[in-house]
Design an enzyme around this catalytic site. Structure first.
Site, PDB file in Angstrom:
ATOM      1  CB  SER A 166      -0.970  -0.033   1.191  1.00 42.54           C
ATOM      2  OG  SER A 166      -1.980   0.941   1.050  1.00 42.54           O
ATOM      3  CD  GLU A 228      -5.481  -4.261  -3.900  1.00 43.98           C
ATOM      4  OE1 GLU A 228      -5.202  -3.113  -3.504  1.00 43.98           O
ATOM      5  OE2 GLU A 228      -4.612  -5.142  -4.105  1.00 43.98           O
ATOM      6  CG  HIS A 266      -5.596  -2.505  -0.114  1.00 43.74           C
ATOM      7  ND1 HIS A 266      -4.742  -2.209  -1.159  1.00 43.74           N
ATOM      8  CD2 HIS A 266      -5.171  -1.747   0.935  1.00 43.74           C
ATOM      9  CE1 HIS A 266      -3.859  -1.318  -0.762  1.00 43.74           C
ATOM     10  NE2 HIS A 266      -4.088  -1.018   0.505  1.00 43.74           N
TER      11      HIS A 266
END
Length: 285
Positions: A166, A228, A266
Site C-alpha cells: 500500500s 481491488e 487490498h
C-alpha cells in the site's frame, strides 16, 4: 545508533503461568533516526540454519507491526528445504513504530513524497498527518539501519530486498527511483501510485531516463489483489498501467514481474504476496 531498549522474548514454562510467545531467533529494539529524531521499532529474525559463506540474504519490510511474524514464519518454513520450496534462508528485518496496532499514522510521513495529494483530507481541507518524509526515511534506512544490520549480523550485501504494501509499496517504488543500487529486489504490493501522482510520475520518468546508463541490476515485483479493482481512486488500474510501462522497457539488468492475485482484496493479498515475494527474492543461485 542510539538504541533505547532491547526486548528479550520469554521462554515457555509449565503449569498455569502465562508468558508472551517468542519467535525463535528473533530480537527487537527501538531506535531514533539521527537526522529527523524519528522513533522506529526494529525487529530482526535470523534463520536457525548457519549462514552461507557470503552471508545471509536480507529482506527489509515496512509496516513491521503488521506482518513481520507472517513473513518470518513463512520464510522459516520454506527455507528448511530450498530445493523444493525455491526459498533459501534469510534474515528478516521489520521496520515499524511504537504502536500496538498493525499500522501507525507515522507511515503517512515516512512512506510518501512531498506533493499535493487530494487524499487523506479532513473536512476543512487540511491533512490530519504530516506527509512527504520519504527522502529522510530512505536516508535513515540507507545510512543508519543497513550499516547497523550488516555490522550485527552475517549479511550478503549483494542480496538485499525491501518489501512494502500500500503506502509501503509506494515507498518501495520511490526507493527504487531514488537509490536503485541500494537493494537487489524491490517488492511492491498494491502500491499507492495515486498518492501525489504528479510527483510520482516525475520520479518515474527520471528513473526510466537514467536506466539505460545504469549499472545496477534491479529486480522489481509488483503484486495486487483482483478485488481491488473499481476503487474511486483508480488505484489498481493505475498500478496496472505503471507495471505495463516498466515491463515495456528492454534492459537486461532490469527485470519486472507483475502478479494479480485471484479473489484477493487490498489486505487479504498480503499473505500471498509475501509468499510470492520470498520466492522472487530468495531463489537459490
Amino acid at each position: 545508533m542510539p538504541y533505547e531498549t532491547s526486548i528479550e522474548g520469554a521462554q515457555a514454562v509449565e503449569g498455569n503461568k502465562r508468558v508472551p510467545v517468542q519467535i525463535p531467533g528473533s530480537e527487537q529494539w527501538f531506535v531514533r533516526s539521527r537526522a529527523e529524531n524519528r522513533k522506529y521499532h526494529i525487529q530482526v529474525a535470523v534463520p536457525a540454519e548457519g549462514p552461507p559463506a557470503a552471508g545471509y540474504p536480507v529482506i527489509y519490510m515496512l509496516d513491521g507491526n503488521s506482518v513481520f511474524c507472517t513473513m518470518v514464519e513463512t520464510a522459516r518454513l520454506q527455507g528448511r528445504n530450498p530445493d523444493k520450496s525455491g526459498v533459501i534462508p534469510a534474515i528478516v528485518v521489520g521496520i515499524g513504530y511504537e504502536t500496538e496496532g498493525p499500522f501507525s499514522p507515522e507511515r503517512y510521513c515516512d512512506y510518501t513524497i512531498a506533493g499535493t495529494s487530494p487524499y487523506n483530507l479532513k473536512a476543512d481541507g487540511t491533512k490530519p498527518y504530516k506527509e512527504g518524509g520519504a527522502a529522510a526515511f530512505l536516508q535513515f534506512i540507507a545510512e543508519e539501519l543497513l550499516p547497523d544490520i550488516q555490522e550485527r549480523y552475517q549479511v550478503d550485501a549483494s542480496r538485499q530486498s525491501i518489501f512494502g504494501h500500500s503506502l509501503g509499496g509506494l515507498f518501495v517504488l520511490y526507493a527504487m527511483f531514488a537509490k536503485p543500487g541500494l537493494f537487489e529486489n524491490y517488492l511492491s504490493g498494491s502500491p499507492s501510485v495515486h498518492w501525489n501522482e504528479a510527483e510520482f510520475l516525475a520520479h518515474e520518468q527520471q528513473f526510466t531516463a537514467d536506466l539505460a546508463q545504469s549499472e545496477h541490476h534491479i529486480r522489481l515485483l509488483i503484486g495486487a489483489g483482483e478485488n481491488e479493482k473499481g476503487h474511486f481512486t483508480g488505484h489498481i488500474e493505475k498500478v496496472n498501467a505503471f507495471a505495463q510501462r516498466l515491463s515495456g522497457l528492454s534492459y537486461p539488468h532490469f527485470q519486472v514481474e507483475f502478479k494479480e492475485f485471484e479473489g484477493e482484496g487490498h489486505i487479504s493479498v498480503l499473505p500471498v504476496f509475501i509468499n510470492r515475494s520470498l520466492r522472487f527474492a530468495l531463489r537459490p543461485e
